[in-house]
Write a protein that holds these residues in place. Structure first.
Motif, PDB file in Angstrom:
ATOM      1  N   LEU A 193       0.823  -1.207   0.000  1.00 16.73           N
ATOM      2  CA  LEU A 193       0.000   0.000   0.000  1.00 16.73           C
ATOM      3  C   LEU A 193       0.861   1.263   0.000  1.00 16.73           C
ATOM      4  CD1 LEU A 193      -3.005  -0.534   2.429  1.00 16.73           C
ATOM      5  CD2 LEU A 193      -3.113   0.353   0.089  1.00 16.73           C
ATOM      6  N   LEU A 194       1.871   1.267   0.856  1.00 16.10           N
ATOM      7  CA  LEU A 194       2.729   2.452   0.956  1.00 16.10           C
ATOM      8  C   LEU A 194       3.510   2.663  -0.339  1.00 16.10           C
ATOM      9  CD1 LEU A 194       4.011   2.073   4.634  1.00 16.10           C
ATOM     10  CD2 LEU A 194       2.154   3.511   3.777  1.00 16.10           C
ATOM     11  N   ALA A 195       3.908   1.558  -0.969  1.00 17.05           N
ATOM     12  CA  ALA A 195       4.613   1.651  -2.255  1.00 17.05           C
ATOM     13  C   ALA A 195       3.692   2.211  -3.339  1.00 17.05           C
ATOM     14  CB  ALA A 195       5.147   0.282  -2.663  1.00 17.05           C
ATOM     15  N   LYS A 196       2.425   1.809  -3.324  1.00 20.88           N
ATOM     16  CA  LYS A 196       1.464   2.332  -4.301  1.00 20.88           C
ATOM     17  C   LYS A 196       1.302   3.842  -4.129  1.00 20.88           C
ATOM     18  CE  LYS A 196      -1.314  -1.941  -4.363  1.00 20.88           C
ATOM     19  NZ  LYS A 196      -0.891  -2.468  -5.652  1.00 20.88           N
ATOM     20  N   GLY A 202       4.745  10.382  -4.944  1.00 21.83           N
ATOM     21  CA  GLY A 202       6.135  10.735  -4.673  1.00 21.83           C
ATOM     22  C   GLY A 202       6.401  10.997  -3.208  1.00 21.83           C
ATOM     23  N   LYS A 203       5.396  10.726  -2.348  1.00 19.16           N
ATOM     24  CA  LYS A 203       5.536  10.986  -0.914  1.00 19.16           C
ATOM     25  C   LYS A 203       5.679   9.677  -0.146  1.00 19.16           C
ATOM     26  CE  LYS A 203       2.562  15.078  -1.217  1.00 19.16           C
ATOM     27  NZ  LYS A 203       1.258  15.645  -0.812  1.00 19.16           N
ATOM     28  N   LYS A 204       6.621   9.652   0.799  1.00 17.44           N
ATOM     29  CA  LYS A 204       6.813   8.485   1.645  1.00 17.44           C
ATOM     30  C   LYS A 204       6.057   8.666   2.958  1.00 17.44           C
ATOM     31  CE  LYS A 204      11.130   6.385   0.114  1.00 17.44           C
ATOM     32  NZ  LYS A 204      12.467   5.891   0.510  1.00 17.44           N
ATOM     33  N   LEU A 205       5.270   7.672   3.305  1.00 17.94           N
ATOM     34  CA  LEU A 205       4.552   7.683   4.573  1.00 17.94           C
ATOM     35  C   LEU A 205       5.192   6.672   5.517  1.00 17.94           C
ATOM     36  CD1 LEU A 205       0.853   7.781   3.308  1.00 17.94           C
ATOM     37  CD2 LEU A 205       2.307   9.705   3.950  1.00 17.94           C
ATOM     38  N   ASN A 206       4.976   6.860   6.808  1.00 19.57           N
ATOM     39  CA  ASN A 206       5.582   5.966   7.803  1.00 19.57           C
ATOM     40  C   ASN A 206       4.785   4.688   8.011  1.00 19.57           C
ATOM     41  OD1 ASN A 206       7.796   7.667   8.535  1.00 19.57           O
ATOM     42  ND2 ASN A 206       6.339   8.977   9.619  1.00 19.57           N
ATOM     43  N   ASN A 207       3.472   4.771   7.855  1.00 16.14           N
ATOM     44  CA  ASN A 207       2.637   3.598   8.119  1.00 16.14           C
ATOM     45  C   ASN A 207       1.292   3.746   7.442  1.00 16.14           C
ATOM     46  OD1 ASN A 207       0.915   5.184   9.968  1.00 16.14           O
ATOM     47  ND2 ASN A 207       2.727   5.117  11.310  1.00 16.14           N
ATOM     48  N   CYS A 208       0.503   2.673   7.504  1.00 15.93           N
ATOM     49  CA  CYS A 208      -0.796   2.655   6.825  1.00 15.93           C
ATOM     50  C   CYS A 208      -1.845   3.502   7.536  1.00 15.93           C
ATOM     51  CB  CYS A 208      -1.287   1.216   6.670  1.00 15.93           C
ATOM     52  SG  CYS A 208      -0.390   0.315   5.395  1.00 15.93           S
ATOM     53  N   LEU A 209      -1.638   3.758   8.828  1.00 12.36           N
ATOM     54  CA  LEU A 209      -2.572   4.631   9.519  1.00 12.36           C
ATOM     55  C   LEU A 209      -2.545   6.029   8.909  1.00 12.36           C
ATOM     56  CD1 LEU A 209      -4.627   5.110  11.756  1.00 12.36           C
ATOM     57  CD2 LEU A 209      -2.710   5.575  13.328  1.00 12.36           C
ATOM     58  N   GLU A 210      -1.353   6.501   8.557  1.00 11.09           N
ATOM     59  CA  GLU A 210      -1.235   7.799   7.892  1.00 11.09           C
ATOM     60  C   GLU A 210      -1.981   7.788   6.564  1.00 11.09           C
ATOM     61  OE1 GLU A 210       2.808   9.059   7.488  1.00 11.09           O
ATOM     62  OE2 GLU A 210       3.235   8.952   9.637  1.00 11.09           O
TER      63      GLU A 210
END
Length: 300
Positions: A193-196, A202-210
């Motif tokens: 999910l985070l890779a999608k 183009g933004k990196k998130l720390n976790n799926c909650l974000e």
């Protein structure tokens, strides 16, 4: 029939949940549910002390006397029959590799060697628990998955887990099925999910909650990431739903809490395939896992 109780454990990389289960009626005893969060990379003795606290608190709160066994759902890789942990290079339980967890429980809890201590895969526990939560499922063929850090799966026929044969994938697992440029879990999981979202924004998130919070705030790229996962999930499971002749498909795991964003497109893909399978999202993964673990000791 006299009541019999078992300790049910749901053990993850960052938590342990304990409860006392009535294994005649397959119900959680009131007030017995107790959860502890911890770092599983602590030394073995410290982890076992936390597990002991959770178990003893649960027993004390339940007031149950006739406890006849302990059953734990554990993440893999794990030798479930012999109780040996083979988790390695997964950022969890780094000190447990090669250890016999059954012996650790016996030593920590002062249990005799003939006291039943059983283990099962966490996805299988979830699926079995969902079956026992709804007795109608005991006559059906059910495929259940857990969406979280990884992609777990199980195939259950009339309450029995099926992990071999032509109707299910190898070992009943779908996480490692070749898919696109990798395996299924690369696309349908937290990291998928985070890779999608990264590929879209183009933004990196720390976790799926974000990511979930962004979707809740109507961030269209976050919603699209969930939708793409729903499409991928449908493509991965459809061949096995058909081959297994599943009557029911149940989705669990932490990411299932975001089903409003991926379930519509998943259902659309399933419908387009001509399937009329019943699709549902678990309302309580934890209770299902605990019931599924202790179903190994079911006495009725």
């Amino acid at each position: 029939m006299n009541k019999a109780y078992a300790v049910g454990l749901d053990i993850g990389g960052t938590h342990i949940t304990a409860a006392i289960i009535d294994i005649v009626d397959m119900k959680v005893i009131d007030f017995s549910l107790h959860k502890e969060s911890f770092d599983s990379n602590l030394p073995v003795e410290e982890v076992m002390a936390i597990w002991e606290k959770a178990i003893k608190t649960s027993i004390e709160n339940s007031k149950a006397k006739n406890i006849v066994g302990l059953a734990a759902c554990m993440p893999g890789p794990f030798d479930y029959e012999n109780g040996i942990c083979w988790i390695k290079d997964q950022s969890k339980y780094e000190h447990f590799y090669g250890l016999n967890v059954r012996y650790l429980f016996q030593g920590t809890l002062n249990l005799t060697s003939d006291f039943p201590i059983l283990f099962e895969n966490d996805a299988v526990c979830f699926g079995k628990g969902e079956v026992f939560k709804d007795s109608d499922n005991l006559s059906k063929k059910v495929m259940a998955i857990t969406l979280g850090t990884g992609l777990g799966a199980c195939f259950i026929d009339k309450g029995i887990s099926i992990s071999s044969g032509d109707l299910v994938p190898t070992d009943g697992e779908i996480y490692n099925i070749p898919f696109k440029d990798g395996i299924a879990e690369d696309y349908v999981s937290a990291r998928g999910l985070l890779a999608k979202y990264f590929a879209l924004s183009g933004k990196k998130l720390n976790n799926c909650l974000e990511l979930f919070n962004l979707a809740k705030a109507e961030d269209q790229l976050a919603i699209k990431a969930f939708q793409e996962m729903g499409e991928d999930l449908a493509e991965i499971v459809m061949p096995w739903l058909e081959k297994f002749s599943a009557n029911s498909f149940i989705i669990g795991g932490k990411i299932a809490n975001a089903s409003e964003f991926f379930l519509p497109v998943f259902n659309q893909k399933i419908k387009e395939s001509g399937s009329n399978i019943t699709v549902s999202v678990s309302t309580d993964n934890e209770i299902a896992a605990l019931l599924g673990a202790t179903s190994l000791l079911y006495t009725a």
